[in-house]
Design an enzyme around this catalytic site. Structure first.
Site, short mmCIF file in Angstrom:
data_model
loop_
_atom_site.label_atom_id
_atom_site.label_comp_id
_atom_site.label_asym_id
_atom_site.label_seq_id
_atom_site.Cartn_x
_atom_site.Cartn_y
_atom_site.Cartn_z
N ARG A 481 -1.04 4.14 11.07
CA ARG A 481 -1.03 3.09 12.08
C ARG A 481 0.01 3.42 13.17
O ARG A 481 0.66 4.46 13.13
CB ARG A 481 -0.73 1.74 11.43
CG ARG A 481 0.68 1.60 10.90
CD ARG A 481 0.86 0.25 10.20
NE ARG A 481 2.20 0.12 9.67
CZ ARG A 481 2.47 -0.51 8.52
NH1 ARG A 481 1.49 -1.03 7.79
NH2 ARG A 481 3.71 -0.62 8.12
N GLU A 483 3.00 3.35 13.83
CA GLU A 483 4.34 3.22 13.29
C GLU A 483 4.87 4.61 12.96
O GLU A 483 5.54 5.21 13.75
CB GLU A 483 4.35 2.29 12.07
CG GLU A 483 5.76 1.98 11.58
CD GLU A 483 5.92 0.60 11.00
OE1 GLU A 483 4.94 -0.09 10.78
OE2 GLU A 483 7.09 0.23 10.77
N GLU A 748 0.82 0.46 0.51
CA GLU A 748 2.05 -0.18 0.98
C GLU A 748 2.36 -1.43 0.17
O GLU A 748 3.51 -1.73 -0.10
CB GLU A 748 1.87 -0.56 2.46
CG GLU A 748 3.05 -1.30 3.08
CD GLU A 748 2.87 -1.58 4.56
OE1 GLU A 748 1.70 -1.63 5.00
OE2 GLU A 748 3.87 -1.72 5.27
N HIS A 769 1.65 4.64 1.80
CA HIS A 769 3.08 4.38 1.94
C HIS A 769 3.69 4.87 0.63
O HIS A 769 3.28 4.42 -0.42
CB HIS A 769 3.29 2.87 2.02
CG HIS A 769 3.84 2.35 3.29
ND1 HIS A 769 3.12 2.33 4.46
CD2 HIS A 769 5.05 1.79 3.59
CE1 HIS A 769 3.87 1.76 5.41
NE2 HIS A 769 5.05 1.44 4.91
C1 RAM Z 1 7.52 -1.74 7.74
C2 RAM Z 1 7.57 -0.28 7.50
C3 RAM Z 1 8.50 0.17 6.41
C4 RAM Z 1 9.53 -0.82 6.05
C5 RAM Z 1 9.87 -1.77 7.15
C6 RAM Z 1 10.88 -2.81 6.79
O1 RAM Z 1 7.06 -1.95 9.04
O2 RAM Z 1 6.28 0.20 7.27
O3 RAM Z 1 7.81 0.56 5.27
O4 RAM Z 1 10.68 -0.11 5.64
O5 RAM Z 1 8.74 -2.40 7.65
#
Ligand code: RAM
Length: 896
Positions: A481, A483, A748, A769
């Site tokens: 994504r 990020e 994730e 993740h």
């Molecule tokens: C999400 C990220 C990550 C995490 C932070 C706090 O956006 O994907 O995994 O460490 O937030």
């Protein structure tokens, strides 16, 4: 002849590195078929290869009586730039046998004043190139993007030089060619670093590429991380470091008579737009092959219509040599199925969620056919599910040139996907014409595990795939994504697992420089590195990665210099937290305070988590200071650590052992970080942890930060049974729940998809993740029992403590430690366990086995007292300790 075989000869931890610039550190591993074999002495001789032939000795360590195989620093003459060196290692064993091996390293640019190249970019006069054909539709989000540029320089030489080396970098991403042949295999070079402080350059030998007469050196230059889209916040998504990419190349040619000539990027290079209309890491690649000009990089090509490149900078101070393996295409996966889903539309399944790109062969398509490849990790009712990619556009588009067959493979983008939708082909798609190319840093894989349980093996493989997909230049949270950032908590919880599975130490160490670059003046580490200015810093367990990651690297490798370079920043971090929290309960200056991120069913109190981490970071900092010889500083931080631990216990631990909040995470933190007053209190906390697991019918409630502690802590308190039940549980929430639902990577979130609710919110739902995969390390250290004593680093004091998982009939695997390969394999055989273990030379191991008396154990069919290389140390409560010399041992013991 020797019973020893040195292998994996490394300079600065790398196999044949090409860009050494300062005294390298040598290491090797050993193996042997003989029990008790060990190294008694070594000698290293380093010689520079001379361009005219022959060599010049640069260093001779002399014969050194030592069993050391790591951390041996070059101590010879200063190194010369752009040169090859041979290093010859001689090893002696305890029986006087001798063995010799030679490896190579090459140098980069040793002194910055030897750079004779400038940063060049495109000519602004031609800024607005005529847009390619009208059917080239480019989506509006990418209006900050621009065509990939071609840069070429022709040059004449009378004869091929004895040695030619090229050093290259970009503010952007580049691919280099000499006489049309690609140089090196790196993808997306030079990778992402904190560009404001450093940019990596790559070095290659190109002697073989040159020929007498006219030659060409050429590059493609794309936006990459420097100019393209990164991160999440739209306002900052693109052009974070600069608006235009730039290229820097230096070619050094050494003649046999010792003469050296150098050619660098400058205004004599020519440049033009390429057939790649744009390429972006998040937004895909658009390529119009009608503009391909296949000979663009050849020396015969007429460049008169091209523009002169423009010098955009001459600063070389940020250039640093590459210290870890680059991103490369490491695997290709065939399509496991191709389904026609509509007019010209096919959905391809590669059977594995991966990171990389599609390689597609198209046949018999009319010129100008628009082929589009879309990518997704999962399907939703048979269609690609891309909502969870947010603003990332996983689209690669390609216009054909009308040739009878064409291969399309994007060069400057990558996607996280298992499924691809290929749209626009006339006719059907043959499964043999499409494959997935897997990209990641080309690290050596060190650890391996398999067992009698297919879901468990799949979980381990999913963890390995999480590593592949998220070690792309930096350790990222996710690869798909908008990020893909270097979040510190994700990296720190996964680091012990990553370091056990693959040799990521040089990469993590390099990335730690970016972490320290972003440490603010008050001592706060960032939450992500490279730092994006709009994100905050200093969150508990995020900032703490600045302390824990160097510690984990040291523990896995034994390399003390990692701690030496990190020590001051660790102290600054701990003092920062202390300064803002004089009561020693960490509640102030917590940044975004994410807590035990994405936990499920319970919420661990944030002050419990933060204060536990404060104590933990102080503990690791004190230990670091002691290891690097700063005793007085260590005393001060250790005293602070003891006060934090005491404060934690009095503020949060009730007389019955309840840790405030009564969550699994709270108990795990207290037990793992030693936050109790005495052993009796520890036992009460342990009892509470057990209750909290049983109360939920043996389900977990942990998030990113504490999940990796579950199995090790439960095993440590004598509850292997619960660790194994959690591990094998496939009810929601559990590790195997995702496996049961077809996951091929670590999700994730525990609830990324459930039968009841379908997909979690698309706003944050990655299927790749690695954080919840931090249990991976325990497969090796727990189930196979390949671990080290608590004070040991680099597996110097090897400990072998297999745990015979009752759900398994056998388990096997291995770990390449810095000293050699350890293998452990156990199998149930009636009411016995047969355990075979291999210990590398010169690393005596202590085996801890769950037996009452030594007489219950045999080795090679004999009582252990008769077994060569085995010594009975002692027996504790229900366990036997044996010392094993090097070699392979076949034990049998009661199954318990
Ligand atoms: C999400 C990220 C990550 C995490 C932070 C706090 O956006 O994907 O995994 O460490 O937030």
């Amino acid at each position: 002849m020797s019973a020893l075989e040195p292998y994996a000869l490394r300079a600065d931890g790398q196999d044949a590195p090409q860009g050494i610039v300062a005294a390298p550190v040598f290491s090797w591993r050993l193996r042997s078929g003989r029990r008790g074999a060990r190294q008694t002495a070594y000698r290293i001789v380093v010689a520079a290869r001379l361009p005219g032939g022959g060599s010049a000795r640069a260093w001779d360590s002399g014969r050194v009586e030592s069993s050391e195989t790591t951390g041996i620093r070059y101590g010879g003459a200063p190194l010369a730039s752009s040169r090859d060196y041979d290093w010859t290692l001689t090893v002696e064993d305890e029986a006087g046998g001798v063995v010799e091996r030679t490896a190579v390293f090459a140098t980069g640019i040793v002194h910055s004043d030897e750079w004779a190249a400038a940063w060049i970019g495109r000519n602004p006069v031609f800024r607005h190139v005529a847009l390619p054909p009208q059917d080239t539709d480019i989506s509006f989000t990418v209006n900050k993007l621009q065509p990939v540029r071609r840069f070429v320089r022709h040059f004449d030489i009378d004869a091929v030089p004895a040695v030619a080396k090229v050093h290259a970098s970009a503010q952007g991403v580049y691919r280099l060619y000499v006489n049309g042949r690609r140089v090196g295999t790196d993808e997306l070079a030079p990778g992402w670093t904190e560009y404001r402080d450093r940019i990596t350059y790559q070095s290659w030998d190109v002697t073989e590429h040159l020929r007498p007469g006219r030659n060409s050196i050429a590059a493609l230059l794309g936006d990459g991380w420097y100019v393209g889209f990164i991160g999440t916040d739209r306002r900052h998504q693109a052009q974070h470091y600069g608006k235009e990419p730039a290229l820097l190349v230096q070619l050094t040619m050494d003649a046999a008579d010792g003469g050296r000539s150098v050619l660098g990027t400058d205004e004599s290079w020519r440049e033009t737009a390429s057939d790649i209309l744009y390429a972006d890491l998040l937004m895909g690649q658009y390529e119009d092959s009608r503009r391909a000009q296949p000979d663009w990089h050849l020396p015969e090509t007429d460049l008169t219509d091209w523009s002169s490149a423009v010098v955009v900078g001459t600063d070389v101070d940020r250039l640093t040599a590459e210290v870890d393996p680059g991103v490369r295409a490491t695997l290709t996966l065939p399509a496991v199925s191709v389904e026609a889903v509509g007019e010209g539309r096919h959905i391809v399944d590669f059977g594995q969620n991966l990171v990389g790109r599609v390689r597609l062969t198209v046949r018999g398509q009319a010129a100008g056919t628009r082929i589009q490849i879309n990518h997704a990790e999962v399907l939703d009712h048979g269609e690609l599910y891309t909502a969870n990619l947010r603003t990332a556009e996983p689209l690669d588009v390609f216009w054909t040139d009308g040739e009878s067959s064409q291969v399309f493979e994007p060069r400057f983008t990558l996607h996280g996907f298992r499924f691809a939708e290929i749209d626009g082909l006339a006719g059907s798609l043959d499964a043999g014409d499409v494959e997935a190319v897997v990209l990641h840093n080309d690290v050596e894989f060190l650890g391996d595990f398999s067992s009698s349980d297919a879901p468990l093996d799949r979980l381990f493989q999913n963890i390995c795939w999480g590593l592949r997909g998220n070690f792309v230049s930096i350790p990222t949270d996710c690869p798909q994504r908008d990020e893909r950032l270097g979040w510190l908590a994700d990296a720190q919880v996964f680091a012990p697992t990553a370091l056990a599975i693959a040799d990521v130490a040089p990469l993590l160490r390099r990335w730690m420089r970016d972490v320290r670059s972003a440490q603010n003046d008050d001592g706060a580490f960032p939450d992500i590195a490279p730092h994006l200015i709009h994100l905050r810093e200093g969150a508990p367990a995020w900032g703490d990665g600045g302390v824990t990651i160097p510690w984990h690297i040291h523990r896995a490798t034994g390399d003390l210099s990692v701690l030496q370079e990190a020590a001051d920043s660790m102290v600054a971090w701990v003092r920062h937290v202390e300064r803002h929290n004089p009561s020693l309960i960490w509640r102030a200056q917590v940044g975004n305070d994410y807590g035990d991120w994405l936990q499920i069913g319970e919420e661990t109190r944030k002050d419990v988590l933060s204060t536990a981490y404060f104590a933990h970071s102080a503990d690791l900092t004190a230990r670091t200071l002691r290891l690097v010889g700063r005793e007085a500083d260590a005393d001060g931080i250790e005293e602070l650590r003891d006060r934090i631990a005491a404060t934690f216990a009095s503020a949060f631990v009730a007389p019955d052992g309840t840790v405030a909040g009564d969550t699994q995470g709270g108990y795990l933190l207290a037990l793992s970080f030693g936050l109790y007053r005495d052993i009796a209190e520890r036992d009460r906390i342990a009892e509470k942890l057990v209750e909290s697991v049983l109360r939920r019918d043996v389900s977990l409630t942990t998030g990113f930060v504490t999940v990796g502690l579950l199995c090790p802590v439960l095993a440590e308190i004598g509850r292997d049974d619960l660790a194994f039940r959690l591990l094998h549980n496939d009810r929601y929430p559990s590790w195997l729940f995702s496996v049961r639902n077809g996951a091929t990577t670590i999700w994730e979130r525990w609830d990324g998809w459930t039968p009841e609710h379908g997909f979690q919110s698309a706003r944050m739902n990655s299927f790749n993740h690695y954080s919840l995969g931090s249990v991976g390390q325990w497969f090796l250290s727990g189930i196979l029992g390949i671990t080290q004593q608590s004070g040991s680093a680099g597996y110097r004091d090897l400990r072998l403590a297999p745990r015979f998982d009752p759900f398994l009939t056998h388990a096997q695997g291995s770990l390449e430690t810095p000293r050699g390969r350890v293998e452990s394999s156990w199998r149930r055989d009636g009411d016995e366990i047969a355990w075979t273990v291999t210990v590398p030379p010169g690393t005596p191991a202590i085996a801890d086995l769950p037996c009452r008396t030594a007489s219950e154990i045999t080795e090679g069919g004999e009582n252990t007292t008769h077994s060569q290389g085995v010594t009975l140390m002692d027996h504790g409560q229900g366990s036997i300790r044996l010392r094993l010399e090097s070699g392979t041992f076949n034990f049998r013991l009661p199954a318990g």
